[in-house]
Write a protein that holds these residues in place. Structure first.
Motif, short mmCIF file in Angstrom:
data_model
loop_
_atom_site.label_atom_id
_atom_site.label_comp_id
_atom_site.label_asym_id
_atom_site.label_seq_id
_atom_site.Cartn_x
_atom_site.Cartn_y
_atom_site.Cartn_z
N MET A 109 35.24 31.81 28.82
CA MET A 109 36.01 30.84 27.75
C MET A 109 37.46 31.19 28.71
O MET A 109 37.50 32.03 29.70
CB MET A 109 36.89 31.23 26.67
CG MET A 109 35.97 31.03 25.21
SD MET A 109 36.39 31.34 23.87
CE MET A 109 35.82 33.00 23.85
N LEU A 110 37.99 30.37 29.76
CA LEU A 110 38.48 30.00 31.03
C LEU A 110 39.79 29.59 31.24
O LEU A 110 39.82 28.67 30.97
CB LEU A 110 37.74 30.08 31.99
CG LEU A 110 36.20 30.79 32.85
CD1 LEU A 110 35.83 29.75 33.81
CD2 LEU A 110 35.87 32.05 32.59
N GLY A 111 40.98 30.41 30.95
CA GLY A 111 41.95 30.17 30.92
C GLY A 111 42.69 30.28 32.11
O GLY A 111 44.19 29.97 32.24
N GLY A 112 42.70 31.51 32.76
CA GLY A 112 43.75 32.00 33.52
C GLY A 112 43.21 31.41 35.08
O GLY A 112 42.91 30.17 35.76
N THR A 113 43.07 32.40 36.72
CA THR A 113 42.72 31.79 37.95
C THR A 113 41.72 32.61 37.67
O THR A 113 41.12 33.34 37.65
CB THR A 113 44.07 32.58 38.72
OG1 THR A 113 45.50 31.72 38.63
CG2 THR A 113 43.53 32.14 40.01
N ILE A 114 40.40 31.77 38.22
CA ILE A 114 39.56 32.29 38.18
C ILE A 114 38.96 32.04 39.80
O ILE A 114 39.18 30.48 40.33
CB ILE A 114 38.59 31.66 37.11
CG1 ILE A 114 39.12 31.72 35.89
CG2 ILE A 114 36.96 32.48 37.78
CD1 ILE A 114 39.06 32.55 35.01
N TYR A 115 37.86 32.96 40.65
CA TYR A 115 37.62 32.51 41.66
C TYR A 115 36.01 33.21 41.74
O TYR A 115 35.86 34.11 41.37
CB TYR A 115 38.84 33.06 42.92
CG TYR A 115 37.65 33.34 44.33
CD1 TYR A 115 38.35 32.28 44.62
CD2 TYR A 115 36.32 33.49 44.73
CE1 TYR A 115 37.47 31.56 46.76
CE2 TYR A 115 36.71 33.64 46.34
CZ TYR A 115 36.60 32.65 46.28
OH TYR A 115 36.13 32.71 48.15
N VAL A 116 35.22 32.43 41.87
CA VAL A 116 33.77 32.34 42.32
C VAL A 116 32.88 32.50 43.26
O VAL A 116 33.10 31.35 43.47
CB VAL A 116 33.15 32.26 41.11
CG1 VAL A 116 31.50 33.01 41.18
CG2 VAL A 116 33.78 32.82 39.47
N GLY A 125 29.97 36.61 44.51
CA GLY A 125 29.30 36.23 44.11
C GLY A 125 28.87 35.33 43.14
O GLY A 125 29.69 34.75 42.16
N ASP A 126 27.71 35.54 41.91
CA ASP A 126 28.10 34.93 40.95
C ASP A 126 29.08 35.25 40.04
O ASP A 126 29.09 36.46 39.65
CB ASP A 126 26.50 34.52 39.93
CG ASP A 126 25.56 34.15 41.78
OD1 ASP A 126 25.80 33.49 42.53
OD2 ASP A 126 24.20 33.93 41.39
N LEU A 127 28.88 34.13 38.20
CA LEU A 127 29.44 35.02 37.04
C LEU A 127 28.36 33.85 36.76
O LEU A 127 28.52 32.67 36.46
CB LEU A 127 30.66 34.13 36.88
CG LEU A 127 31.68 34.88 35.90
CD1 LEU A 127 31.76 36.22 35.65
CD2 LEU A 127 33.15 34.08 35.17
N CYS A 128 27.39 34.97 35.42
CA CYS A 128 26.86 34.18 34.61
C CYS A 128 26.82 35.07 33.39
O CYS A 128 26.36 36.50 33.01
CB CYS A 128 26.03 34.73 35.00
SG CYS A 128 25.36 34.41 36.70
#
Length: 168
Positions: free
Chosen positions: A139-146, A131-134
């Motif tokens: 502040m994104l510094g690691g591994t992100i999957y959206v 789904g979404d990330l809202c």
């Protein structure tokens, strides 16, 4: 007003979200007797569907499966340890405000809410969600999957992060 964020990285290793476990194996049920500071190293904990719990959570190479509703008051890891939090499709996690995601991996197949307007994932952490990330600020510094879209008024994507946005 929707922000526009664009970043291109070449990588031979794609970020892929694993399938949600259908019936996770576990060592301990989480209920009103669960005390976060007593969590045993390398154990798997499970909060069943229909149950709610408000508590602190200790990550000592533990895995937590949440099918009910878990409100995390705080969490901690000990030096050299990490952990995993898996929010199952029926699960809901309420995460404390002003608490960066640090030294843990979060897989969200259900509902994940941060109390407050700032969502922060540090370099040594991973956050993956369907789904979404809202949030107002990220502040994104690691591994992100959206799986779908990221929406924020203010976003800081660190140069050492790995991000996958399904609609991006």
């Amino acid at each position: 007003k929707k922000p526009i964020v664009s970043r291109s990285v070449s990588s031979n290793t794609p970020v892929v979200m694993p399938e949600a476990p259908t019936s996770p194996q576990y060592d301990y049920l989480m209920d009103e007797s669960y005390e976060g500071w007593k969590a045993e190293k390398d154990k798997i904990y499970y909060l069943p569907e229909g149950k709610s719990l408000t508590t602190g959570v200790k990550f000592h190479d533990n895995i937590y499966y949440v099918a009910g509703e878990l409100t995390i008051t705080n969490y901690w890891t000990e030096w050299g340890y990490s952990g995993k939090l898996v929010v199952l499709p029926s699960g809901k996690v309420n995460y404390p405000a002003n608490t960066p995601i640090d030294n843990i991996e979060i897989l969200n197949y259900g509902e994940f809410n941060v109390d407050g307007d700032i969502f922060n994932v540090n370099v040594n952490a991973s956050f993956m969600t369907l789904g979404d990330l809202c949030y107002n600020e990220m502040m994104l510094g690691g591994t992100i999957y959206v799986d779908d879209a990221i929406l924020a008024q203010k976003m800081d994507v660190r140069e050492y992060s790995t991000c996958h946005v399904g609609c991006g």
